[in-house]
Design an enzyme around this catalytic site. Structure first.
Site, PDB file in Angstrom:
ATOM      1  N   HIS A   1      13.739  26.845  12.821  1.00 21.65           N
ATOM      2  CA  HIS A   1      13.768  25.683  13.945  1.00 21.65           C
ATOM      3  C   HIS A   1      12.851  24.745  13.227  1.00 21.65           C
ATOM      4  O   HIS A   1      11.658  25.060  12.706  1.00 21.65           O
ATOM      5  CB  HIS A   1      13.257  25.963  15.121  1.00 21.65           C
ATOM      6  CG  HIS A   1      12.658  25.143  15.987  1.00 21.65           C
ATOM      7  ND1 HIS A   1      13.414  24.161  16.685  1.00 21.65           N
ATOM      8  CD2 HIS A   1      11.435  24.546  16.481  1.00 21.65           C
ATOM      9  CE1 HIS A   1      12.792  23.374  17.395  1.00 21.65           C
ATOM     10  NE2 HIS A   1      11.594  23.596  17.102  1.00 21.65           N
TER      11      HIS A   1
ATOM     12  N   ILE B   1       5.670  19.338   7.270  1.00 20.68           N
ATOM     13  CA  ILE B   1       6.423  19.829   8.203  1.00 20.68           C
ATOM     14  C   ILE B   1       6.131  20.802   9.280  1.00 20.68           C
ATOM     15  O   ILE B   1       5.298  21.671   8.991  1.00 20.68           O
ATOM     16  CB  ILE B   1       7.880  20.001   7.579  1.00 20.68           C
ATOM     17  CG1 ILE B   1       7.713  21.227   6.732  1.00 20.68           C
ATOM     18  CG2 ILE B   1       8.635  18.940   6.809  1.00 20.68           C
ATOM     19  CD1 ILE B   1       9.093  21.928   6.294  1.00 20.68           C
TER      20      ILE B   1
ATOM     21  N   LYS C   1      23.799  13.817  18.046  1.00 17.68           N
ATOM     22  CA  LYS C   1      22.252  14.483  18.240  1.00 17.68           C
ATOM     23  C   LYS C   1      21.146  13.292  18.059  1.00 17.68           C
ATOM     24  O   LYS C   1      21.237  12.622  17.374  1.00 17.68           O
ATOM     25  CB  LYS C   1      22.004  15.406  17.077  1.00 17.68           C
ATOM     26  CG  LYS C   1      20.728  16.074  17.160  1.00 17.68           C
ATOM     27  CD  LYS C   1      20.588  17.276  16.254  1.00 17.68           C
ATOM     28  CE  LYS C   1      19.260  18.227  16.287  1.00 17.68           C
ATOM     29  NZ  LYS C   1      18.910  19.168  15.174  1.00 17.68           N
TER      30      LYS C   1
ATOM     31  N   HIS D   1      19.152  21.079   8.558  1.00 16.28           N
ATOM     32  CA  HIS D   1      17.777  20.355   7.982  1.00 16.28           C
ATOM     33  C   HIS D   1      17.741  20.634   6.475  1.00 16.28           C
ATOM     34  O   HIS D   1      16.599  20.006   5.864  1.00 16.28           O
ATOM     35  CB  HIS D   1      16.513  21.163   8.741  1.00 16.28           C
ATOM     36  CG  HIS D   1      16.710  20.879  10.041  1.00 16.28           C
ATOM     37  ND1 HIS D   1      16.470  19.858  10.641  1.00 16.28           N
ATOM     38  CD2 HIS D   1      16.740  21.854  11.172  1.00 16.28           C
ATOM     39  CE1 HIS D   1      16.631  19.764  12.292  1.00 16.28           C
ATOM     40  NE2 HIS D   1      16.940  21.025  12.242  1.00 16.28           N
TER      41      HIS D   1
HETATM   42  P1  T3P Z   1      16.622  21.895  16.159  1.00 18.77           P
HETATM   43  O1  T3P Z   1      15.812  22.851  16.871  1.00 18.77           O
HETATM   44  O2  T3P Z   1      18.237  22.123  16.445  1.00 18.77           O
HETATM   45  O3  T3P Z   1      16.400  22.047  14.756  1.00 18.77           O
HETATM   46  O4  T3P Z   1      13.497  18.647  19.027  1.00 18.77           O
HETATM   47  C1  T3P Z   1      14.811  18.921  19.304  1.00 18.77           C
HETATM   48  C2  T3P Z   1      15.604  18.784  18.206  1.00 18.77           C
HETATM   49  O5  T3P Z   1      15.337  17.613  17.389  1.00 18.77           O
HETATM   50  C3  T3P Z   1      15.335  20.024  17.231  1.00 18.77           C
HETATM   51  O6  T3P Z   1      16.494  20.600  16.653  1.00 18.77           O
HETATM   52  C4  T3P Z   1      14.850  19.463  16.176  1.00 18.77           C
HETATM   53  C5  T3P Z   1      14.890  17.858  15.964  1.00 18.77           C
HETATM   54  N1  T3P Z   1      14.027  17.251  15.400  1.00 18.77           N
HETATM   55  C6  T3P Z   1      13.988  16.704  14.216  1.00 18.77           C
HETATM   56  O7  T3P Z   1      14.816  17.377  13.466  1.00 18.77           O
HETATM   57  N2  T3P Z   1      13.277  15.729  13.595  1.00 18.77           N
HETATM   58  C7  T3P Z   1      12.004  15.484  14.177  1.00 18.77           C
HETATM   59  O8  T3P Z   1      11.361  14.688  13.714  1.00 18.77           O
HETATM   60  C8  T3P Z   1      11.828  15.869  15.625  1.00 18.77           C
HETATM   61  C9  T3P Z   1      10.871  15.392  16.452  1.00 18.77           C
HETATM   62  C10 T3P Z   1      12.874  16.718  16.049  1.00 18.77           C
END
Ligand code: T3P
Length: 118
Positions: A113, A102, A39, A12
């Site tokens: 996360h 965010i 993804k 991210h």
């Molecule tokens: P991770 O937990 O690996 O960061 O919600 C499921 C996954 O989608 C989560 O992954 C975060 C990602 N996600 C984003 O990166 N941006 C968004 O706007 C949303 C809704 C989800």
């Protein structure tokens, strides 16, 4: 152990993006190994680690629900959404660039996360 933080950064964090268009997403999702399988959605935050970490503290964050933190100030972000119905590579993405607050989860003061942005 900051394994989850390093994983968060890999997925991210992109301080100096080039383009922020569909091509940016296709390239970045692949570079960050988020493409086997493709993804569905992933956001890249174009801020400094310092400012992102500050969301876990009162400096730049407030509680959001039981377990999350929302940033007080907006970040430049690019969200990549998978195009088409299949998670099988090659993965092609649609980019949405914007300035958004965010929502993240923190563990021992470090982001672990990404939840959403608005
Ligand atoms: P991770 O937990 O690996 O960061 O919600 C499921 C996954 O989608 C989560 O992954 C975060 C990602 N996600 C984003 O990166 N941006 C968004 O706007 C949303 C809704 C989800």
């Amino acid at each position: 152990d900051d394994y989850r933080y390093r994983h968060f950064l890999a997925q991210h964090y992109d301080a100096n993006p080039h383009g922020r268009n569909n091509k940016y997403c296709d390239t970045m999702m692949s570079k960050r190994s988020l493409t086997s399988p493709c993804k569905d959605i992933n956001t890249f935050i174009h801020g400094t680690k310092k400012n992102i970490k500050a969301v876990c503290e009162d400096k730049n964050g407030v509680p959001y629900g039981a377990n999350l933190r929302r940033s007080k100030s907006p970040f430049q972000v690019t969200t990549c959404k998978l195009r088409g119905g299949s998670n099988r590579p090659p993965c092609r993405y649609r980019a949405t660039a914007g300035s958004r607050s965010i929502v993240i989860a923190c563990e021992r003061g470090l982001p672990v996360h990404f939840d959403e942005s608005f």
